[in-house]
Design a protein around this motif. Structure first.
Motif, mmCIF file in Angstrom:
data_model
loop_
_atom_site.group_PDB
_atom_site.id
_atom_site.type_symbol
_atom_site.label_atom_id
_atom_site.label_comp_id
_atom_site.label_asym_id
_atom_site.label_seq_id
_atom_site.Cartn_x
_atom_site.Cartn_y
_atom_site.Cartn_z
ATOM 1 N N ASP A 222 -0.377 -18.556 2.165
ATOM 2 C CA ASP A 222 -1.758 -18.066 2.152
ATOM 3 C C ASP A 222 -1.894 -16.823 1.267
ATOM 4 O O ASP A 222 -2.867 -16.683 0.515
ATOM 5 N N ILE A 223 -0.933 -15.921 1.388
ATOM 6 C CA ILE A 223 -0.970 -14.710 0.556
ATOM 7 C C ILE A 223 -0.807 -15.068 -0.913
ATOM 8 O O ILE A 223 -1.540 -14.589 -1.787
ATOM 9 N N ALA A 382 -4.698 -11.567 9.789
ATOM 10 C CA ALA A 382 -5.372 -10.323 9.422
ATOM 11 C C ALA A 382 -4.506 -9.492 8.476
ATOM 12 O O ALA A 382 -5.011 -8.867 7.530
ATOM 13 N N ILE A 383 -3.196 -9.504 8.710
ATOM 14 C CA ILE A 383 -2.284 -8.752 7.841
ATOM 15 C C ILE A 383 -2.249 -9.374 6.452
ATOM 16 O O ILE A 383 -2.143 -8.673 5.444
ATOM 17 N N ALA A 384 -2.353 -10.704 6.398
ATOM 18 C CA ALA A 384 -2.332 -11.393 5.106
ATOM 19 C C ALA A 384 -3.443 -10.887 4.199
ATOM 20 O O ALA A 384 -3.238 -10.650 3.004
ATOM 21 N N LYS A 385 -4.634 -10.691 4.746
ATOM 22 C CA LYS A 385 -5.765 -10.239 3.944
ATOM 23 C C LYS A 385 -5.521 -8.837 3.391
ATOM 24 O O LYS A 385 -5.858 -8.543 2.237
ATOM 25 N N GLU A 386 -4.931 -7.969 4.207
ATOM 26 C CA GLU A 386 -4.654 -6.613 3.731
ATOM 27 C C GLU A 386 -3.609 -6.617 2.636
ATOM 28 O O GLU A 386 -3.721 -5.902 1.635
ATOM 29 N N GLN A 388 -2.881 -9.107 0.609
ATOM 30 C CA GLN A 388 -3.476 -9.681 -0.597
ATOM 31 C C GLN A 388 -4.214 -8.620 -1.397
ATOM 32 O O GLN A 388 -4.092 -8.537 -2.623
ATOM 33 N N ALA A 389 -4.977 -7.798 -0.689
ATOM 34 C CA ALA A 389 -5.750 -6.755 -1.363
ATOM 35 C C ALA A 389 -4.842 -5.700 -1.988
ATOM 36 O O ALA A 389 -5.065 -5.259 -3.127
ATOM 37 N N LEU A 394 -2.489 -3.842 -7.421
ATOM 38 C CA LEU A 394 -1.476 -3.274 -8.303
ATOM 39 C C LEU A 394 -1.655 -3.733 -9.740
ATOM 40 O O LEU A 394 -1.197 -3.088 -10.681
ATOM 41 N N VAL A 395 -2.311 -4.865 -9.923
ATOM 42 C CA VAL A 395 -2.541 -5.371 -11.271
ATOM 43 C C VAL A 395 -3.839 -4.779 -11.793
ATOM 44 O O VAL A 395 -4.871 -4.908 -11.164
ATOM 45 N N LEU A 396 -3.764 -4.097 -12.921
ATOM 46 C CA LEU A 396 -4.940 -3.458 -13.502
ATOM 47 C C LEU A 396 -6.019 -4.483 -13.767
ATOM 48 O O LEU A 396 -5.758 -5.548 -14.288
ATOM 49 N N GLU A 397 -7.233 -4.167 -13.377
ATOM 50 C CA GLU A 397 -8.345 -5.095 -13.563
ATOM 51 C C GLU A 397 -8.473 -5.489 -15.021
ATOM 52 O O GLU A 397 -8.473 -4.664 -15.915
#
Length: 454
Positions: A222-223, A382-386, A388-389, A394-397
């Motif tokens: 999922d992540i 719930a931890i997966a969502k955090e 993922q964010a 970490l990757v520059l937009e």
């Protein structure tokens, strides 16, 4: 400026001096010869002195500030952004075959009334410590009469491996350039991230159980689905650990196994299929030894130790380490090589040693940064969502296109322009009404200025 000579600007300066001190003066190019750069002063010849063809221009006078201090004395700053080395003007001479790029500098000068009597002002280099090639220091240096100065550049490049990255920089001074400090934005600049390597490290001890292990594998998938590994900015791997045997080296342990090498699969479909095939090992919980193995895995990736790469470990456990004494030291070694560790505990405080997770993530038994706790395996969503964010952040937009995207070439160049708007006009004293200044004309060697005062 042609030939590094401040002819026109020196004459402007002379006008201002005259306004303040009221001298009668006829300035010609011979008089102006002492208003030249250190490069011309050392290498030039003739009247006015000229640079030889073998010398590179230092752009002396590219920026020029004249101001009256609070105590009434006159000062000026002169920019020279193509100066190779302020302490060694002779390095501008290319015939010396010294391959040095320009760093730039400014001169800070205290001017006295004797200036109009052909006494050169005393000037000193005023630049930040350890200038770098390409800084272009001295392009513009706005300075106030109280000594506040700001110098910025769009040209400073950071060493980001193969990536071209020129964020610019800004320095500030409060004492007319005697000392300089980086501003907050410059301090925070670092190489943009083009690659994020993620390694999931899964507790495979018997206490996890087969059914819960299926949930853990789905959690990993999922992540990863949200990390968009197809775009190439993020690569993922999986390690499972349980028992440790001193009969085998750390890279060949039967129960500390790298099931998926970092970056082995380029599509989510292939990765998730490989994850589904992993089976629970059972046995004990040698977390410390697992951390030792993880360090080896990260060091063996093609992007290891590149300034544009972030390496992330996500460790999940449902218990306490069987080798608790090995955990702090091996976790510290992992952080020392630049790995960003996340620690996830499942089962609550009775089963999981939260202090161990804190030591893994931060090296501090009281710091919960990057530590996550779930009462049971169902709480992993719930931890997966955090995660993922956090990992995605970490990757520059805008970097998913790789180093060729425009965002990497001059991503923060505007930082170097931050001081332009604050440039202050010099403080001037009022002229006497009877003062008249003839128009100034600048035509190379035929420069002449006459000022009549009643």
């Amino acid at each position: 400026m042609p030939h590094n000579i401040l002819i026109c600007k020196s004459l402007i300066f002379a006008c201002l001096i005259l306004k303040i001190y009221g001298f009668n003066l006829a300035l010609d190019e011979k008089t102006a010869r002492y208003m030249v750069s250190p490069v011309v002063e050392q290498l030039g010849s003739g009247t006015p002195p000229q640079l030889p063809n073998t010398a590179k221009s230092s752009f002396y006078g590219y920026d020029f500030n004249l101001f009256t201090k609070k105590d009434g004395t006159i000062s000026m700053t002169i920019g020279s952004p193509k100066m190779t080395d302020p302490a060694l003007p002779g390095l501008q001479d290319t015939s010396a075959k010294v391959n040095q790029g320009a760093k730039g500098s400014i001169l800070s000068c205290d001017v006295k009334p004797t200036f109009v009597k052909r006494v050169p002002p005393k000037c000193r280099p005023a630049h930040p410590a350890n200038p770098q090639v390409g800084d272009g220091f001295g392009m513009f240096v706005p300075t106030t009469p109280t000594g506040d100065a700001q110098a910025c550049s769009t040209t400073r490049a950071q060493d980001c491996g193969d990536l071209r990255y020129s964020p610019g920089y800004c320095y500030k001074s409060t004492n007319f350039g005697s000392t300089w400090q980086q501003n907050k934005e410059t301090k925070s600049l670092s190489c943009p991230t083009t690659d994020v390597e993620v390694l999931f490290v899964l507790d495979g001890s018997s206490s996890v159980g087969k059914d819960n292990f299926v949930t853990v594998k789905q959690w990993v998938n999922d992540i990863t689905r949200k990390l968009n590994i197809e775009k190439g900015g993020v690569t993922v791997g999986v390690v499972q650990y349980s028992h440790y045997s001193d009969r085998y080296p750390i890279t060949s342990q039967p129960w500390i196994v790298t099931h998926i090498k970092i970056g082995e699969y380029k599509t989510y479909a292939a990765f998730s299929s490989a994850v589904d095939k992993i089976t629970l090992q059972g046995f004990t919980t040698f977390t410390g030894k697992a951390l030792e193995k993880v360090a080896v895995d990260f060091k063996n990736t093609p992007n290891y130790n590149k300034p544009t790469t972030k390496q992330v470990m996500v460790l999940l456990t449902d218990g306490k380490a069987s080798d608790k004494d090995d955990v702090p030291g091996n976790a510290e070694k992992l952080r020392d090589i630049g790995v960003i560790p996340y620690a996830v505990g499942v089962g609550g405080a009775k089963k999981v040693n939260r202090t161990e997770l804190r030591l893994i993530a931060n090296g501090d038994a009281a710091d919960d940064n990057r530590v996550f706790m779930a009462q049971n395996f169902a709480g992993l969503d719930a931890i997966a969502k955090e995660l993922q964010a956090e990992i995605g952040g970490l990757v520059l937009e805008g970097s998913s296109g790789g180093a060729g995207t425009a965002g990497y070439k001059m991503q923060f160049a505007a930082v170097g322009l931050a001081g332009a708007y604050s440039k202050l006009k010099p403080v001037k004293k009022r002229l006497r009404r009877s003062t008249a200044i003839n128009p100034m004309k600048c035509h190379g060697r035929h420069t002449r200025l006459e000022n009549k005062y009643s």
